[in-house]
Design a protein around this motif. Structure first.
Motif, PDB file in Angstrom:
ATOM      1  N   SER A   1     -28.042  -7.113 -60.528  1.00 19.00           N
ATOM      2  CA  SER A   1     -26.659  -6.806 -60.151  1.00 19.00           C
ATOM      3  C   SER A   1     -25.847  -6.288 -61.319  1.00 19.00           C
ATOM      4  CB  SER A   1     -25.969  -8.058 -59.591  1.00 19.00           C
ATOM      5  OG  SER A   1     -26.610  -8.524 -58.439  1.00 19.00           O
ATOM      6  N   LEU A   2     -26.111  -6.811 -62.507  1.00 17.10           N
ATOM      7  CA  LEU A   2     -25.230  -6.549 -63.640  1.00 17.10           C
ATOM      8  C   LEU A   2     -25.599  -5.282 -64.420  1.00 17.10           C
ATOM      9  CD1 LEU A   2     -22.776  -8.172 -64.414  1.00 17.10           C
ATOM     10  CD2 LEU A   2     -24.105  -9.249 -66.235  1.00 17.10           C
ATOM     11  N   VAL A   3     -26.884  -4.917 -64.439  1.00 15.35           N
ATOM     12  CA  VAL A   3     -27.330  -3.798 -65.276  1.00 15.35           C
ATOM     13  C   VAL A   3     -26.612  -2.486 -64.956  1.00 15.35           C
ATOM     14  CG1 VAL A   3     -29.312  -2.305 -65.765  1.00 15.35           C
ATOM     15  CG2 VAL A   3     -29.560  -4.776 -65.902  1.00 15.35           C
ATOM     16  N   PRO A   4     -26.444  -2.099 -63.682  1.00 14.59           N
ATOM     17  CA  PRO A   4     -25.807  -0.794 -63.409  1.00 14.59           C
ATOM     18  C   PRO A   4     -24.281  -0.823 -63.497  1.00 14.59           C
ATOM     19  CG  PRO A   4     -27.161  -1.566 -61.539  1.00 14.59           C
ATOM     20  CD  PRO A   4     -26.903  -2.728 -62.428  1.00 14.59           C
ATOM     21  N   LEU A   5     -23.684  -1.916 -63.939  1.00 15.60           N
ATOM     22  CA  LEU A   5     -22.233  -2.044 -63.897  1.00 15.60           C
ATOM     23  C   LEU A   5     -21.527  -0.956 -64.705  1.00 15.60           C
ATOM     24  CD1 LEU A   5     -19.770  -3.657 -62.957  1.00 15.60           C
ATOM     25  CD2 LEU A   5     -20.047  -5.123 -64.969  1.00 15.60           C
ATOM     26  N   SER A   6     -22.022  -0.671 -65.916  1.00 19.90           N
ATOM     27  CA  SER A   6     -21.345   0.317 -66.765  1.00 19.90           C
ATOM     28  C   SER A   6     -21.337   1.692 -66.110  1.00 19.90           C
ATOM     29  CB  SER A   6     -22.034   0.385 -68.133  1.00 19.90           C
ATOM     30  OG  SER A   6     -23.391   0.777 -67.990  1.00 19.90           O
ATOM     31  N   TRP A   7     -22.426   2.030 -65.450  1.00 22.24           N
ATOM     32  CA  TRP A   7     -22.524   3.328 -64.775  1.00 22.24           C
ATOM     33  C   TRP A   7     -21.479   3.427 -63.658  1.00 22.24           C
ATOM     34  CZ3 TRP A   7     -26.575   3.324 -60.439  1.00 22.24           C
ATOM     35  CH2 TRP A   7     -26.429   4.444 -59.621  1.00 22.24           C
ATOM     36  N   HIS A   8     -21.315   2.378 -62.875  1.00 20.57           N
ATOM     37  CA  HIS A   8     -20.345   2.398 -61.781  1.00 20.57           C
ATOM     38  C   HIS A   8     -18.911   2.305 -62.302  1.00 20.57           C
ATOM     39  CE1 HIS A   8     -22.942   2.303 -58.201  1.00 20.57           C
ATOM     40  NE2 HIS A   8     -23.793   1.673 -58.979  1.00 20.57           N
ATOM     41  N   LEU A   9     -18.711   1.644 -63.449  1.00 19.93           N
ATOM     42  CA  LEU A   9     -17.381   1.624 -64.057  1.00 19.93           C
ATOM     43  C   LEU A   9     -16.956   3.024 -64.470  1.00 19.93           C
ATOM     44  CD1 LEU A   9     -17.537  -1.603 -66.274  1.00 19.93           C
ATOM     45  CD2 LEU A   9     -16.000  -1.215 -64.329  1.00 19.93           C
ATOM     46  N   GLN A  10     -17.887   3.788 -65.050  1.00 21.05           N
ATOM     47  CA  GLN A  10     -17.593   5.161 -65.455  1.00 21.05           C
ATOM     48  C   GLN A  10     -17.258   6.035 -64.252  1.00 21.05           C
ATOM     49  OE1 GLN A  10     -21.047   6.391 -67.642  1.00 21.05           O
ATOM     50  NE2 GLN A  10     -20.694   4.954 -69.323  1.00 21.05           N
ATOM     51  N   ALA A  11     -17.837   5.705 -63.095  1.00 20.13           N
ATOM     52  CA  ALA A  11     -17.598   6.494 -61.885  1.00 20.13           C
ATOM     53  C   ALA A  11     -16.363   6.020 -61.123  1.00 20.13           C
ATOM     54  CB  ALA A  11     -18.825   6.432 -60.977  1.00 20.13           C
ATOM     55  N   TRP A  12     -15.666   5.005 -61.633  1.00 19.70           N
ATOM     56  CA  TRP A  12     -14.453   4.464 -61.003  1.00 19.70           C
ATOM     57  C   TRP A  12     -14.755   3.876 -59.623  1.00 19.70           C
ATOM     58  CZ3 TRP A  12      -9.032   5.998 -62.621  1.00 19.70           C
ATOM     59  CH2 TRP A  12      -9.013   6.529 -63.913  1.00 19.70           C
ATOM     60  N   ASN A  13     -15.959   3.369 -59.431  1.00 16.33           N
ATOM     61  CA  ASN A  13     -16.321   2.758 -58.153  1.00 16.33           C
ATOM     62  C   ASN A  13     -15.935   1.282 -58.184  1.00 16.33           C
ATOM     63  OD1 ASN A  13     -17.454   5.187 -57.323  1.00 16.33           O
ATOM     64  ND2 ASN A  13     -19.493   4.647 -58.079  1.00 16.33           N
ATOM     65  N   SER A  14     -14.637   0.997 -58.048  1.00 12.84           N
ATOM     66  CA  SER A  14     -14.158  -0.371 -58.254  1.00 12.84           C
ATOM     67  C   SER A  14     -14.716  -1.345 -57.225  1.00 12.84           C
ATOM     68  CB  SER A  14     -12.628  -0.399 -58.243  1.00 12.84           C
ATOM     69  OG  SER A  14     -12.115   0.215 -57.075  1.00 12.84           O
ATOM     70  N   GLY A  15     -14.786  -0.948 -55.949  1.00 10.86           N
ATOM     71  CA  GLY A  15     -15.331  -1.846 -54.935  1.00 10.86           C
ATOM     72  C   GLY A  15     -16.768  -2.221 -55.228  1.00 10.86           C
TER      73      GLY A  15
END
Length: 321
Positions: free
Chosen positions: A19-33
């Protein structure tokens, strides 16, 4: 001894990692949900991992402060994950009904603020309200660990049990509206995705599949949990504040031989703790095999191995941007 040990701790820790590994990638994409979904799922998995290891084969109380934190993570995740799914569906609906090809930074910030209110503020308020129906400080079940003590009363249905159902139903409405808007505005939708570097068609439909799966699981499981709680323990009238909170500071420590005698309660407890790893693996199933995700997992995997002296035979490159 827990028949799922050490299987459950392994799955819980893998759920935390996945769950945690892809977090930075989704943060960069502004995918807050999606980010809130990963954060709540990772927290829930880590919480269950620690509990399943520390309280394997015992019902002692060596870390009461941890249990105070643990039960609040458990309560928060019970609405935090469905709330994040709601935010994903809400965003998908807004994309499907898009009126403009580009989205301004102000609109993105406003969307993140709303998602934060739903996924952070609402769970915090939910956790605070649980004190109304919290019978005592917490319980410790052998092999399970720290567990919230919710007084089994009709009031607890309103304050505790119904909110995952409400969130799931709202998500379902957004999901139906998203599909309807997509069918009516397909050409403009494709134009929007073409101009949006952070969201491809593939990623949009993976998010849609994740949200639909979450809806299909959340509401039925929440209804089943209400049925289990209503039948596993005797329903009692709320009475008075003093009655519910009598001797509130006590901690009940229950050996497995006792709590496993109640078949419905066993199902309820096991279901509540397996939900978090299940959410993590559902997320991985939809996003873990995409090229960018595989690269992030590979980077994390080799970063861990380097700590113990291993080196990758091939170079793992970071994603651009």
């Amino acid at each position: 001894m827990d028949p799922t040990y050490p299987l459950f701790p392994i799955f819980a820790f893998l759920g935390f990692f996945l769950s945690l590994v892809p977090l930075s990638w989704h943060l960069q994409a502004w995918n807050s949900g999606t980010c809130f979904y990963m954060i709540w799922t990772a927290l829930a998995c880590l919480n269950q991992f620690v509990n399943s290891v520390v309280w394997a084969g015992n019902a002692l109380n060596p870390a009461p402060i941890w249990c105070d934190i643990s039960i609040r993570i458990t309560l928060g995740a019970s609405v935090g994950i469905p709330a994040a799914s709601l935010c994903i569906n809400r965003r998908l609906y807004q994309i499907a009904r898009v009126h403009a090809v580009t989205i301004t930074h102000a609109e993105k910030r406003r969307a993140i603020l709303i998602d934060s209110l739903i996924c952070v503020l609402f769970p915090v308020i939910f956790i605070a309200l649980q004190y109304i129906v919290q019978g005592h400080r917490f319980d410790i079940f052998e092999d399970i660990g720290c567990y919230p003590s919710i007084f089994n009363t009709p009031v607890s249905f309103v304050i505790n049990s119904m909110w995952p159902i409400v969130l799931g139903l709202i998500s379902a409405v957004y999901c139906v509206l998203s599909l309807r808007a997509f069918m009516h505005r397909r050409s403009q939708f494709n134009q929007f995705l073409t101009s949006n570097a952070s969201l491809t068609v593939s990623r949009y439909f993976r998010l849609m599949a994740l949200a639909m799966t979450e809806i299909a699981c959340t509401t039925p499981l929440a209804i089943f949990a209400i049925y289990l709680n209503a039948n596993a323990q005797t329903m009692q009238p709320y009475g008075s504040w003093e009655n519910v909170h009598f001797n509130f500071s006590r901690v009940e420590q229950v050996p497995a031989v006792l709590w496993r005698m109640n078949h419905l309660f066993v199902i309820s407890v096991e279901m509540s703790r397996w939900v978090a790893p299940l959410c993590a693996f559902i997320f991985f199933g939809f996003f873990g095999f995409a090229e960018e995700a595989r690269r992030h997992y590979a980077m994390a995997f080799w970063a861990v191995l380097k700590r113990v002296g291993f080196r990758p035979r091939v170079t793992v490159h970071a994603l651009p941007g």
